[in-house]
Design an enzyme around this catalytic site. Structure first.
Site, PDB file in Angstrom:
ATOM      1  N   GLY A  83       2.839  -1.223   4.279  1.00  0.00           N
ATOM      2  CA  GLY A  83       2.883   0.214   3.997  1.00  0.00           C
ATOM      3  C   GLY A  83       4.311   0.666   3.715  1.00  0.00           C
ATOM      4  N   GLU A 143      -5.486  -5.011  10.270  1.00  0.00           N
ATOM      5  CA  GLU A 143      -4.428  -4.036  10.504  1.00  0.00           C
ATOM      6  C   GLU A 143      -4.686  -3.324  11.834  1.00  0.00           C
ATOM      7  OE1 GLU A 143      -2.455  -2.756   6.563  1.00  0.00           O
ATOM      8  OE2 GLU A 143      -4.172  -1.449   6.892  1.00  0.00           O
ATOM      9  N   HIS A 181      -9.582   1.240   4.888  1.00  0.00           N
ATOM     10  CA  HIS A 181      -8.293   1.396   5.572  1.00  0.00           C
ATOM     11  C   HIS A 181      -8.494   2.292   6.794  1.00  0.00           C
ATOM     12  CE1 HIS A 181      -4.179   2.438   6.468  1.00  0.00           C
ATOM     13  NE2 HIS A 181      -3.839   1.363   5.770  1.00  0.00           N
ATOM     14  N   GLU A 207      -6.864   4.645   7.896  1.00  0.00           N
ATOM     15  CA  GLU A 207      -6.663   6.077   7.625  1.00  0.00           C
ATOM     16  C   GLU A 207      -7.913   6.694   7.005  1.00  0.00           C
ATOM     17  OE1 GLU A 207      -3.017   5.417   5.512  1.00  0.00           O
ATOM     18  OE2 GLU A 207      -2.094   4.791   7.394  1.00  0.00           O
ATOM     19  N   SER A 225       3.395  -2.352  10.196  1.00  0.00           N
ATOM     20  CA  SER A 225       4.846  -2.430  10.403  1.00  0.00           C
ATOM     21  C   SER A 225       5.457  -3.769   9.980  1.00  0.00           C
ATOM     22  CB  SER A 225       5.209  -2.100  11.855  1.00  0.00           C
ATOM     23  OG  SER A 225       4.834  -0.771  12.156  1.00  0.00           O
ATOM     24  N   GLY A 231       2.535   2.135  10.827  1.00  0.00           N
ATOM     25  CA  GLY A 231       3.492   3.237  10.727  1.00  0.00           C
ATOM     26  C   GLY A 231       4.193   3.554  12.033  1.00  0.00           C
ATOM     27  N   ASN A 282       0.866  -1.181   0.000  1.00  0.00           N
ATOM     28  CA  ASN A 282       0.000   0.000   0.000  1.00  0.00           C
ATOM     29  C   ASN A 282       0.899   1.226   0.000  1.00  0.00           C
ATOM     30  OD1 ASN A 282      -1.825   2.022   0.406  1.00  0.00           O
ATOM     31  ND2 ASN A 282      -2.507   1.341   2.429  1.00  0.00           N
ATOM     32  N   TRP A 283       1.022   1.840  -1.168  1.00  0.00           N
ATOM     33  CA  TRP A 283       1.942   2.971  -1.300  1.00  0.00           C
ATOM     34  C   TRP A 283       1.389   4.238  -0.650  1.00  0.00           C
ATOM     35  CZ3 TRP A 283       3.711   2.530  -7.172  1.00  0.00           C
ATOM     36  CH2 TRP A 283       4.361   1.296  -7.357  1.00  0.00           C
ATOM     37  N   LYS A 284       0.122   4.230  -0.267  1.00  0.00           N
ATOM     38  CA  LYS A 284      -0.520   5.399   0.350  1.00  0.00           C
ATOM     39  C   LYS A 284      -0.270   6.646  -0.527  1.00  0.00           C
ATOM     40  CE  LYS A 284      -0.266   3.085   4.766  1.00  0.00           C
ATOM     41  NZ  LYS A 284      -0.202   3.152   6.216  1.00  0.00           N
TER      42      LYS A 284
HETATM   43  P1  13P Z   1       2.967   0.280   7.689  1.00  0.00           P
HETATM   44  O1  13P Z   1       3.466  -1.019   7.075  1.00  0.00           O
HETATM   45  O2  13P Z   1       3.707   1.483   7.238  1.00  0.00           O
HETATM   46  O3  13P Z   1       2.833   0.145   9.174  1.00  0.00           O
HETATM   47  O4  13P Z   1       1.464   0.484   7.127  1.00  0.00           O
HETATM   48  C1  13P Z   1       0.585  -0.573   7.168  1.00  0.00           C
HETATM   49  C2  13P Z   1      -0.608  -0.207   6.380  1.00  0.00           C
HETATM   50  O5  13P Z   1      -1.359   0.682   6.753  1.00  0.00           O
HETATM   51  C3  13P Z   1      -0.860  -0.917   5.125  1.00  0.00           C
HETATM   52  O6  13P Z   1      -2.116  -0.639   4.621  1.00  0.00           O
END
Ligand code: 13P
Length: 253
Positions: free
Chosen positions: A237, A170, A98, A100, A216, A176, A9-11
């Site tokens: 992520g 998640e 997600h 977020e 993570s 993160g 997930n490149w966000k």
């Molecule tokens: P991280 O791997 O940066 O913790 O993010 C996880 C995530 O939100 C994947 O969708």
């Protein structure tokens, strides 16, 4: 047999040029080094979908996914992207729910049920995210909450439609933060989710659902997480933004 998936997930990261480089590098490494039957998904920002898709080409291991879609079919919704648009670009997956999106854009279970429906209706497979915040885990109500998230947005589906959904657990406190759930915590929650699905749809259906862990995940912890019987891969992520590290995660499955 359910699919093994590692999705990046490149966000909201990377310029177009950087995104193209990342996709090209991972593509080359995965083609050279990955042997098993794992599926790799690049969940790119909307503007890069077509370009990354062109780079990936006709590859039966790697797919491209969107990170969201509208709950509406079409119309006057400035700035939104519909499931039909994604389908017309031949995008097979879309991340929905997600944390977020839940946290910063107020998406709740009811809205997500609509997004799941519109995605499925247009032939897209949702990667449906669930997970608790730290406060809920500390209170000990995390299993109840995650079951409720799954129930609210997915349990109106037929078994055939549910089988098209990929679930991603998640825990928000692990996203993160560098703080990963332990392999045991991940396995426990994945088993809870699968059991909950089995309770409603029966064990054979539950056994077909791919459940990914996210939060993570990195090259150092992926192997231990993926070794769990109910962890079918990862939604990655930060570590998906580095080609070598992401490839090592893919190779950990
Ligand atoms: P991280 O791997 O940066 O913790 O993010 C996880 C995530 O939100 C994947 O969708």
């Amino acid at each position: 047999m359910r699919k093994k998936i590692v999705a990046g997930n490149w966000k909201m990261n990377k310029t177009l040029q950087e995104a193209n480089t990342l996709a090209s590098e991972v593509l080359a490494m995965v083609n050279d080094e990955v042997k098993g039957d794992v599926k790799v998904i690049f969940c790119t920002p909307f503007p890069y979908l077509q370009s990354v898709k062109t780079i990936v080409g006709n590859n039966n291991r790697i797919s491209v996914a969107a990170q969201n879609c509208s709950e509406h079919e079409s119309g006057a919704y400035t700035g939104e992207t519909s499931a039909a648009m994604l389908k017309s670009m031949d995008i097979p997956y879309v991340i929905l729910g997600h944390s977020e999106r839940r946290q910063y854009f107020g998406e709740d279970g009811k809205l997500l049920a609509k997004k799941v429906d519109v995605a499925l209706k247009n032939g897209l497979a949702p990667i449906f995210c669930c997970g608790e915040v730290l406060e809920i885990r500390e209170k000990g109500t995390h299993e109840q909450l995650v079951k409720q998230q799954v129930e609210e947005s997915l349990f109106h589906l037929s078994a055939d439609d549910l089988k098209k959904v990929v679930v991603a657990y998640e825990p928000v406190w692990a996203i993160g933060t560098g703080k990963t759930a332990t392999a045991q915590q991940a396995q426990e929650m994945h088993a809870v989710i699968r059991k909950h699905i089995a309770g409603k749809y029966g064990q054979p259906t539950a056994d077909e659902i791919t459940i990914l862990y996210g939060g993570s995940v990195n090259a150092a912890n992926a192997k231990e997480l993926f070794a769990n019987p109910d962890v079918d891969g990862g939604l990655v992520g930060g570590a998906s933004l580095k080609s070598r590290e992401f490839t090592e995660i893919v190779k950990s499955i």
